[in-house]
Design an enzyme around this catalytic site. Sequence first.
Site, PDB file in Angstrom:
ATOM      1  N   GLY A   1       0.764  -1.232   0.000  1.00 44.37           N
ATOM      2  CA  GLY A   1       0.000   0.000   0.000  1.00 44.37           C
ATOM      3  C   GLY A   1       0.797   1.284   0.000  1.00 44.37           C
TER       4      GLY A   1
ATOM      5  N   ASN B   1       1.490   3.043  -2.606  1.00 50.56           N
ATOM      6  CA  ASN B   1       0.765   3.957  -3.503  1.00 50.56           C
ATOM      7  C   ASN B   1      -0.468   4.522  -2.797  1.00 50.56           C
ATOM      8  OD1 ASN B   1       1.878   4.116  -6.382  1.00 50.56           O
ATOM      9  ND2 ASN B   1       2.069   1.949  -5.902  1.00 50.56           N
TER      10      ASN B   1
ATOM     11  N   LEU C   1      -4.121  -6.942  -7.431  1.00 52.83           N
ATOM     12  CA  LEU C   1      -3.647  -7.991  -8.342  1.00 52.83           C
ATOM     13  C   LEU C   1      -4.739  -8.876  -8.915  1.00 52.83           C
ATOM     14  CD1 LEU C   1      -0.341  -8.960  -6.484  1.00 52.83           C
ATOM     15  CD2 LEU C   1      -0.649  -7.458  -8.466  1.00 52.83           C
ATOM     16  N   LYS C   2      -6.009  -8.522  -8.699  1.00 50.36           N
ATOM     17  CA  LYS C   2      -7.070  -9.349  -9.295  1.00 50.36           C
ATOM     18  C   LYS C   2      -7.650  -8.645 -10.511  1.00 50.36           C
ATOM     19  CE  LYS C   2     -10.042 -11.785  -6.965  1.00 50.36           C
ATOM     20  NZ  LYS C   2      -9.563 -13.127  -7.381  1.00 50.36           N
TER      21      LYS C   2
ATOM     22  N   ASN D   1      -5.385   2.981 -12.918  1.00 53.02           N
ATOM     23  CA  ASN D   1      -4.418   1.956 -12.496  1.00 53.02           C
ATOM     24  C   ASN D   1      -3.005   2.495 -12.633  1.00 53.02           C
ATOM     25  OD1 ASN D   1      -3.493  -0.713 -11.762  1.00 53.02           O
ATOM     26  ND2 ASN D   1      -2.931  -1.021 -13.900  1.00 53.02           N
TER      27      ASN D   1
ATOM     28  N   HIS E   1       0.885   1.237 -13.268  1.00 54.27           N
ATOM     29  CA  HIS E   1       1.643   0.071 -13.719  1.00 54.27           C
ATOM     30  C   HIS E   1       3.129   0.421 -13.697  1.00 54.27           C
ATOM     31  CE1 HIS E   1       2.407  -3.717 -15.759  1.00 54.27           C
ATOM     32  NE2 HIS E   1       3.247  -3.059 -16.524  1.00 54.27           N
TER      33      HIS E   1
ATOM     34  N   ASP F   1      -3.902  -3.555 -18.714  1.00 53.26           N
ATOM     35  CA  ASP F   1      -2.957  -2.447 -18.910  1.00 53.26           C
ATOM     36  C   ASP F   1      -3.081  -1.824 -20.298  1.00 53.26           C
ATOM     37  OD1 ASP F   1      -0.512  -4.580 -17.322  1.00 53.26           O
ATOM     38  OD2 ASP F   1      -1.933  -3.190 -16.404  1.00 53.26           O
TER      39      ASP F   1
ATOM     40  N   GLU G   1       6.060   6.024  -9.343  1.00 51.30           N
ATOM     41  CA  GLU G   1       4.635   5.652  -9.281  1.00 51.30           C
ATOM     42  C   GLU G   1       3.876   6.582  -8.354  1.00 51.30           C
ATOM     43  OE1 GLU G   1       3.669   1.513  -8.530  1.00 51.30           O
ATOM     44  OE2 GLU G   1       5.651   0.963  -9.254  1.00 51.30           O
TER      45      GLU G   1
HETATM   46  C1  GRF Z   1       4.371  -2.503  -6.764  1.00 50.27           C
HETATM   47  O1  GRF Z   1       5.046  -3.512  -7.481  1.00 50.27           O
HETATM   48  C2  GRF Z   1       3.918  -1.464  -7.696  1.00 50.27           C
HETATM   49  O2  GRF Z   1       4.815  -1.352  -8.771  1.00 50.27           O
HETATM   50  C3  GRF Z   1       2.614  -1.955  -8.196  1.00 50.27           C
HETATM   51  O3  GRF Z   1       2.052  -2.693  -7.120  1.00 50.27           O
HETATM   52  C4  GRF Z   1       3.096  -3.121  -6.247  1.00 50.27           C
HETATM   53  C5  GRF Z   1       2.842  -2.778  -4.823  1.00 50.27           C
HETATM   54  O4  GRF Z   1       2.633  -1.428  -4.686  1.00 50.27           O
HETATM   55  N1  GRF Z   1       1.776  -0.867  -8.597  1.00 50.27           N
HETATM   56  P1  GRF Z   1       2.104  -0.855  -3.277  1.00 50.27           P
HETATM   57  O5  GRF Z   1       3.322  -0.566  -2.445  1.00 50.27           O
HETATM   58  O6  GRF Z   1       1.254  -1.949  -2.648  1.00 50.27           O
HETATM   59  O7  GRF Z   1       1.349   0.372  -3.603  1.00 50.27           O
END
Ligand code: GRF
Length: 211
Positions: free
Chosen positions: A14, A16, A92-93, A109, A111, A152, A181
């Site tokens: 988390g 991001n 991731l789903k 999203n 990426h 994507d 990111e």
């Molecule tokens: C990282 O690999 C990021 O590149 C992708 O999701 C993964 C975890 O990101 N977007 P986060 O720290 O859980 O936001």
Amino acid sequence: MPGINIGVLISGGGTNLQALIDASEDGTINGNIKLVISNKKDAYGLERAKKKNIEAIYLDPKDYENSGEYNKALIDEFKSRDVELIVLAGYLKILSKEFIESYSMSIINIHPSLVPSFSGKGYYGENVHRAVLERGVKLSGATVHFVDQGTDTGPIIIQKHVCVDEDESLETLKDKVLKIEHEILVEAVGLYCGRMLEVDKGKVSIRKVQG
Ligand code: GRF
């Protein structure tokens, strides 16, 4: 202008999400994170939200008959809180067609590569950086895009590059890209909340602010 209600889907650490929480708190983005949902019980991102009194729930996919039902539950949770923008922050789903149609051009999203390079099925998390190093490209980076029915493949909002050094390791590249990111995700969500983004024939443009 009242902030836009944001819903965030996560599966992991988390960072991001944290960038969005911080930006919402300091006013960088005119948006309120109303709900965080994780498909993983131990996602640290749930803790990050709870620390800031943001509602955060774990929905176990195993509690649902199939992914369609799971996505219906996601839609209900977000719609019941008047969420307008969905952010996939390390989620991731795969989203169902119904979910994507319920939030058309309102799902963002992040990426960890310069899409379309190193994107699509199987390219997520460290797999991306491993493939970048394997291929020997000199530039990598991150992409923020709207989500469409592909993987994507939605309209690109912002991209930013990083140089891949000769002695680059998986860890150093991952850290470099993750930093980017956070920057461009906050920028893109900020533009969305400021209603500055326009999509026309699959291309995103940023509305010029009247002088
Ligand atoms: C990282 O690999 C990021 O590149 C992708 O999701 C993964 C975890 O990101 N977007 P986060 O720290 O859980 O936001």
